[in-house]
Design an enzyme around this catalytic site. Structure first.
Site, mmCIF file in Angstrom:
data_model
loop_
_atom_site.group_PDB
_atom_site.id
_atom_site.type_symbol
_atom_site.label_atom_id
_atom_site.label_comp_id
_atom_site.label_asym_id
_atom_site.label_seq_id
_atom_site.Cartn_x
_atom_site.Cartn_y
_atom_site.Cartn_z
ATOM 1 N N ASN A 7 0.802 -1.225 0.000
ATOM 2 C CA ASN A 7 0.000 0.000 0.000
ATOM 3 C C ASN A 7 0.835 1.275 0.000
ATOM 4 O O ASN A 7 0.299 2.368 -0.128
ATOM 5 C CB ASN A 7 -0.937 0.012 1.218
ATOM 6 C CG ASN A 7 -2.005 -1.058 1.118
ATOM 7 O OD1 ASN A 7 -2.449 -1.405 0.031
ATOM 8 N ND2 ASN A 7 -2.408 -1.595 2.264
ATOM 9 N N LYS A 32 3.774 4.099 -1.173
ATOM 10 C CA LYS A 32 4.152 4.779 -2.414
ATOM 11 C C LYS A 32 5.526 4.306 -2.889
ATOM 12 O O LYS A 32 6.365 3.936 -2.081
ATOM 13 C CB LYS A 32 4.182 6.291 -2.138
ATOM 14 C CG LYS A 32 4.606 7.161 -3.300
ATOM 15 C CD LYS A 32 4.480 8.630 -2.912
ATOM 16 C CE LYS A 32 5.215 9.518 -3.906
ATOM 17 N NZ LYS A 32 4.794 9.279 -5.295
ATOM 18 N N LYS A 63 6.192 2.072 -5.773
ATOM 19 C CA LYS A 63 6.327 0.798 -6.489
ATOM 20 C C LYS A 63 6.776 1.022 -7.932
ATOM 21 O O LYS A 63 7.729 0.392 -8.406
ATOM 22 C CB LYS A 63 4.992 0.048 -6.437
ATOM 23 C CG LYS A 63 4.558 -0.321 -5.016
ATOM 24 C CD LYS A 63 3.211 -0.994 -4.981
ATOM 25 C CE LYS A 63 2.062 -0.030 -5.189
ATOM 26 N NZ LYS A 63 1.896 0.922 -4.073
ATOM 27 N N THR A 64 6.094 1.911 -8.630
ATOM 28 C CA THR A 64 6.474 2.212 -10.012
ATOM 29 C C THR A 64 7.812 2.934 -10.062
ATOM 30 O O THR A 64 8.649 2.667 -10.931
ATOM 31 C CB THR A 64 5.386 3.063 -10.687
ATOM 32 O OG1 THR A 64 4.179 2.306 -10.765
ATOM 33 C CG2 THR A 64 5.801 3.477 -12.092
ATOM 34 N N THR A 65 8.026 3.851 -9.124
ATOM 35 C CA THR A 65 9.279 4.608 -9.096
ATOM 36 C C THR A 65 10.479 3.679 -8.957
ATOM 37 O O THR A 65 11.492 3.851 -9.645
ATOM 38 C CB THR A 65 9.255 5.624 -7.945
ATOM 39 O OG1 THR A 65 8.118 6.476 -8.090
ATOM 40 C CG2 THR A 65 10.522 6.462 -7.928
ATOM 41 N N ARG A 102 18.584 1.734 -15.161
ATOM 42 C CA ARG A 102 19.820 0.946 -15.135
ATOM 43 C C ARG A 102 19.972 0.131 -16.415
ATOM 44 O O ARG A 102 21.059 0.070 -17.007
ATOM 45 C CB ARG A 102 19.807 0.000 -13.935
ATOM 46 C CG ARG A 102 20.013 0.676 -12.600
ATOM 47 C CD ARG A 102 19.882 -0.336 -11.492
ATOM 48 N NE ARG A 102 20.003 0.287 -10.189
ATOM 49 C CZ ARG A 102 19.578 -0.274 -9.064
ATOM 50 N NH1 ARG A 102 19.012 -1.464 -9.100
ATOM 51 N NH2 ARG A 102 19.717 0.344 -7.914
ATOM 52 N N PHE A 123 -7.915 5.604 -13.354
ATOM 53 C CA PHE A 123 -8.308 4.815 -12.193
ATOM 54 C C PHE A 123 -9.740 4.313 -12.334
ATOM 55 O O PHE A 123 -10.590 4.954 -12.947
ATOM 56 C CB PHE A 123 -8.157 5.657 -10.920
ATOM 57 C CG PHE A 123 -6.728 6.027 -10.634
ATOM 58 C CD1 PHE A 123 -5.825 5.067 -10.218
ATOM 59 C CD2 PHE A 123 -6.278 7.330 -10.803
ATOM 60 C CE1 PHE A 123 -4.500 5.397 -9.955
ATOM 61 C CE2 PHE A 123 -4.958 7.664 -10.545
ATOM 62 C CZ PHE A 123 -4.068 6.701 -10.126
ATOM 63 N N TRP A 141 -12.275 4.163 -10.398
ATOM 64 C CA TRP A 141 -13.380 4.992 -9.925
ATOM 65 C C TRP A 141 -13.694 6.137 -10.885
ATOM 66 O O TRP A 141 -14.730 6.767 -10.791
ATOM 67 C CB TRP A 141 -13.094 5.538 -8.530
ATOM 68 C CG TRP A 141 -11.855 6.377 -8.428
ATOM 69 C CD1 TRP A 141 -11.716 7.692 -8.728
ATOM 70 C CD2 TRP A 141 -10.563 5.950 -7.978
ATOM 71 N NE1 TRP A 141 -10.426 8.119 -8.505
ATOM 72 C CE2 TRP A 141 -9.699 7.070 -8.041
ATOM 73 C CE3 TRP A 141 -10.060 4.723 -7.518
ATOM 74 C CZ2 TRP A 141 -8.366 6.996 -7.667
ATOM 75 C CZ3 TRP A 141 -8.733 4.665 -7.139
ATOM 76 C CH2 TRP A 141 -7.899 5.786 -7.217
ATOM 77 N N GLU A 194 1.326 -1.645 -12.759
ATOM 78 C CA GLU A 194 -0.034 -1.729 -12.210
ATOM 79 C C GLU A 194 -0.792 -2.978 -12.659
ATOM 80 O O GLU A 194 -2.012 -3.068 -12.495
ATOM 81 C CB GLU A 194 -0.844 -0.472 -12.558
ATOM 82 C CG GLU A 194 -0.271 0.814 -11.995
ATOM 83 C CD GLU A 194 -0.393 0.915 -10.472
ATOM 84 O OE1 GLU A 194 -1.142 0.125 -9.866
ATOM 85 O OE2 GLU A 194 0.275 1.794 -9.882
#
Length: 210
Positions: A48, A50, A52-54, A62, A104, A106, A141
C-alpha cells in the site's frame, strides 16, 4: 529499549570493530562465491505504500544505461501522461512505452471496458515478453488488474513461463496475488507509514506523484 546495531557497534573499540568487519567481509565473500548464476528474474513491487512504479523505473534506467532494450506497458493509469514518459522518450531507440489503461477504476466506472483495456495491455506485454531482444519488461499496475479480476492470475503466470530465460519482468501494483508472489524471484512490499494526502490534504504534485 533494546540496543540497535549502530549503537552496539559504536560501543566497540577500534580493534573490536575491525575484527567484526573482517568477519562480515568473509561472510559476504563466501556468499558472492556461491552466487554465480544468472537468470531472468520475476520481480514484484507491491504493498500500500508509495514508490512501487518509481522503484521499477529505477531498474529501467539501469537497463537503459547498460544499452539494453526495455518494454513498458502501463495498466490502469494509462490516462495520465507521466513525466517519466517524457524523460524516457530520450531513449526511444532502446525503449517502447505503452500507456494502455484509461485511468483509475473509480473514474472510468465501466468494468467491461476496463477489462477489455487490461486484456489489450496484457497482449502488448506478451509481445515484449516473447521477444528475446527485450532484456527488461515492466508491467506497471498489472497487480491491480489481477486484484480487480480484469486479468486472471493464471493467464499472467502462463505468460511469464514463456519468457526467454534471461529476460527480467517487473510487475507492480498493490494487491499482488499470492500465486504470483510464490512464483516471483524478488518481492518487495512497500508499507505505508504516512502520506500527505491522507494526513494533510496535500494534493498530488508534479515531480512527486507524476
Amino acid at each position: 529499549m533494546p540496543a540497535t546495531t549502530d549503537s552496539v557497534e559504536s560501543g566497540l573499540t577500534a580493534e573490536q570493530y575491525r575484527q567484526k568487519m573482517q568477519r562480515r567481509k568473509a561472510v559476504q565473500e563466501e556468499r558472492l562465491k556461491a552466487s554465480n548464476r544468472e537468470k531472468g528474474l520475476i520481480i514484484v513491487n507491491t504493498g500500500n505504500g508509495k514508490g512501487k512504479t518509481t522503484a521499477a523505473l529505477g531498474m529501467v534506467m539501469r537497463s537503459l544505461g547498460h544499452g539494453y532494450r526495455v518494454g513498458i506497458v502501463q495498466f490502469i493509469k494509462g490516462a495520465w501522461e507521466p513525466a517519466e514518459k517524457a524523460v524516457l522518450n530520450q531513449w526511444s531507440q532502446q525503449l517502447e512505452f505503452f500507456a494502455m489503461g484509461e485511468g483509475f477504476t473509480w473514474e472510468t466506472q465501466d468494468r467491461d471496458r476496463d477489462t477489455q483495456k487490461a486484456l489489450e495491455a496484457w497482449q502488448k506485454g506478451l509481445e515484449f515478453l516473447h521477444q528475446p531482444e527485450y532484456k527488461l519488461v515492466l508491467l506497471d499496475e498489472i497487480n491491480v488488474a489481477m486484484k480487480l479480476g480484469y486479468l486472471p492470475v493464471e493467464t499472467v503466470l502462463a505468460g511469464l513461463d514463456q519468457k526467454p530465460e534471461d529476460t527480467h519482468a517487473i510487475l507492480t501494483g498493490r494487491g499482488a496475488p499470492d500465486a504470483l508472489i510464490d512464483r516471483a524471484d524478488l518481492v518487495t512490499e512497500m508499507r505505508l507509514v504516512k502520506h500527505p494526502f491522507r494526513e494533510q490534504g496535500v494534493k498530488a504534485q508534479p515531480g512527486i506523484e507524476y
